[in-house]
Design an enzyme around this catalytic site. Structure first.
Site, PDB file in Angstrom:
ATOM      1  N   LYS A  14       0.810  -1.180   0.083  1.00  0.00           N
ATOM      2  CA  LYS A  14       0.090   0.062   0.027  1.00  0.00           C
ATOM      3  C   LYS A  14       0.866   1.202  -0.023  1.00  0.00           C
ATOM      4  O   LYS A  14       0.525   2.122  -0.758  1.00  0.00           O
ATOM      5  CB  LYS A  14      -1.017  -0.135   1.265  1.00  0.00           C
ATOM      6  N   ARG A  89      -9.754   0.486   8.776  1.00  0.00           N
ATOM      7  CA  ARG A  89      -9.483  -1.041   9.100  1.00  0.00           C
ATOM      8  C   ARG A  89     -10.395  -1.725   9.699  1.00  0.00           C
ATOM      9  O   ARG A  89     -10.405  -2.970   9.944  1.00  0.00           O
ATOM     10  CB  ARG A  89      -8.429  -1.280   9.890  1.00  0.00           C
ATOM     11  N   ARG A 128      11.253  -6.380   4.530  1.00  0.00           N
ATOM     12  CA  ARG A 128      11.173  -4.896   5.005  1.00  0.00           C
ATOM     13  C   ARG A 128      11.711  -4.819   6.339  1.00  0.00           C
ATOM     14  O   ARG A 128      12.416  -3.807   6.712  1.00  0.00           O
ATOM     15  CB  ARG A 128       9.547  -4.375   4.766  1.00  0.00           C
ATOM     16  N   ARG A 134      11.485  -1.697  11.913  1.00  0.00           N
ATOM     17  CA  ARG A 134       9.974  -1.736  12.353  1.00  0.00           C
ATOM     18  C   ARG A 134       9.947  -3.091  13.092  1.00  0.00           C
ATOM     19  O   ARG A 134      10.108  -4.177  12.551  1.00  0.00           O
ATOM     20  CB  ARG A 134       9.051  -1.701  11.266  1.00  0.00           C
ATOM     21  N   ARG A 146      -0.736  -9.694  12.834  1.00  0.00           N
ATOM     22  CA  ARG A 146      -1.544  -8.782  11.989  1.00  0.00           C
ATOM     23  C   ARG A 146      -2.399  -9.145  10.750  1.00  0.00           C
ATOM     24  O   ARG A 146      -3.345  -8.684  10.574  1.00  0.00           O
ATOM     25  CB  ARG A 146      -0.267  -7.909  11.511  1.00  0.00           C
TER      26      ARG A 146
HETATM   27  P1  AMP Z   1       0.774  -0.001   9.066  1.00  0.00           P
HETATM   28  O1  AMP Z   1       1.934   0.886   8.971  1.00  0.00           O
HETATM   29  O2  AMP Z   1      -0.688   0.262   8.126  1.00  0.00           O
HETATM   30  O3  AMP Z   1       1.003  -1.388   8.695  1.00  0.00           O
HETATM   31  O4  AMP Z   1       0.427  -0.227  10.630  1.00  0.00           O
HETATM   32  C1  AMP Z   1       1.101  -0.549  11.669  1.00  0.00           C
HETATM   33  C2  AMP Z   1       0.367  -0.491  12.932  1.00  0.00           C
HETATM   34  O5  AMP Z   1      -0.303   0.758  13.285  1.00  0.00           O
HETATM   35  C3  AMP Z   1      -0.921  -1.762  12.915  1.00  0.00           C
HETATM   36  O6  AMP Z   1      -0.367  -2.899  12.921  1.00  0.00           O
HETATM   37  C4  AMP Z   1      -1.909  -1.127  13.714  1.00  0.00           C
HETATM   38  O7  AMP Z   1      -1.475  -1.512  15.012  1.00  0.00           O
HETATM   39  C5  AMP Z   1      -1.798   0.307  13.764  1.00  0.00           C
HETATM   40  N1  AMP Z   1      -2.729   1.017  12.698  1.00  0.00           N
HETATM   41  C6  AMP Z   1      -2.501   1.550  11.570  1.00  0.00           C
HETATM   42  N2  AMP Z   1      -3.597   1.991  11.254  1.00  0.00           N
HETATM   43  C7  AMP Z   1      -4.560   1.752  12.066  1.00  0.00           C
HETATM   44  C8  AMP Z   1      -6.028   1.762  11.748  1.00  0.00           C
HETATM   45  N3  AMP Z   1      -6.680   2.378  10.638  1.00  0.00           N
HETATM   46  N4  AMP Z   1      -6.845   1.167  12.675  1.00  0.00           N
HETATM   47  C9  AMP Z   1      -6.232   0.655  13.943  1.00  0.00           C
HETATM   48  N5  AMP Z   1      -4.787   0.583  13.910  1.00  0.00           N
HETATM   49  C10 AMP Z   1      -4.073   1.050  13.050  1.00  0.00           C
END
Ligand code: AMP
Length: 190
Positions: A14, A89, A128, A134, A146
């Site tokens: 994404k 989400r 990654r 991360r 996840r």
């Molecule tokens: P991402 O960078 O999108 O993979 O997000 C990393 C982490 O941030 C996720 O595993 C969640 O813990 C949190 N997170 C990101 N976006 C959301 C969202 N829209 N709702 C809830 N948690 C989120």
């Protein structure tokens, strides 16, 4: 105004594809993951609270991420449109987004759903994790969690957008350029 929801499991690409779409269509990028990571880096109360969930691969509570989206929309009123990356989400987040956008008279144009096989997701995330640092990308059990959370809480969003004819499934396997081409072809018609 073009409002795109870039959708897909962790590791679907994404963030990478958002960069291509921003360039092609001049949109503002809003990634809740990036916003949360910058809160953590700034050691804010919100960041410290969110970190507890992120470290386990769980979702941060809806109210927290919805509040962040609201303030981003409020502070970018002149934008040509937005790419929402990693948001919504949950169905409650999607409803909240509709409400916020409808207040501005500019609904979601389309949900672009990147489809990638599970093993490929795990391989991409582990790779990654080596360069991004991360923590949630370096531990196979957190990655699996996840993906499970995505299947349970986030995947049902497809059934939220499909009846509105806003769901577009896109093959997310192959080269970055090929996937970008598929996305652009869909977005050009919105
Ligand atoms: P991402 O960078 O999108 O993979 O997000 C990393 C982490 O941030 C996720 O595993 C969640 O813990 C949190 N997170 C990101 N976006 C959301 C969202 N829209 N709702 C809830 N948690 C989120």
């Amino acid at each position: 105004m073009l409002n795109l929801v870039l959708f897909g499991p962790p590791g679907a690409g994404k963030g990478t594809q958002a960069e291509y779409l921003i360039e092609s269509f001049g949109l503002n990028h809003i990634s809740t993951g990036d916003l949360l990571r910058s809160e953590i880096a700034g050691k804010t109360d919100l960041g410290l609270e969110a970190k507890k969930f992120m470290d386990k691969g769980e979702l941060v509570p809806d109210a927290v991420v919805i509040g962040m989206i609201k303030s981003k929309l409020d502070s970018n009123k002149d934008a040509k449109g937005f790419i929402f990356d990693g948001f919504p989400r949950t169905v409650d987040q999607a409803k909240a987004l509709d409400e916020l956008l409808n207040n501005n008279g500019t609904p979601v144009s389309g949900m672009l759903s990147l489809e990638v096989e599970k093993q490929e997701l795990i391989d991409r995330l582990m790779l990654r994790g080596k360069s991004s640092g991360r923590a949630d990308d370096q531990d196979q059990s957190i990655i699996e969690n996840r993906i499970n959370v995505y299947n349970e809480k986030t995947l049902p969003l497809i059934e939220y957008y499909r009846p509105q004819n806003k769901h577009f499934g896109i093959n997310g396997m192959g080269s970055i350029e090929d996937i970008a081409g598929r996305l652009k072809a869909v977005v050009s018609k919105l």
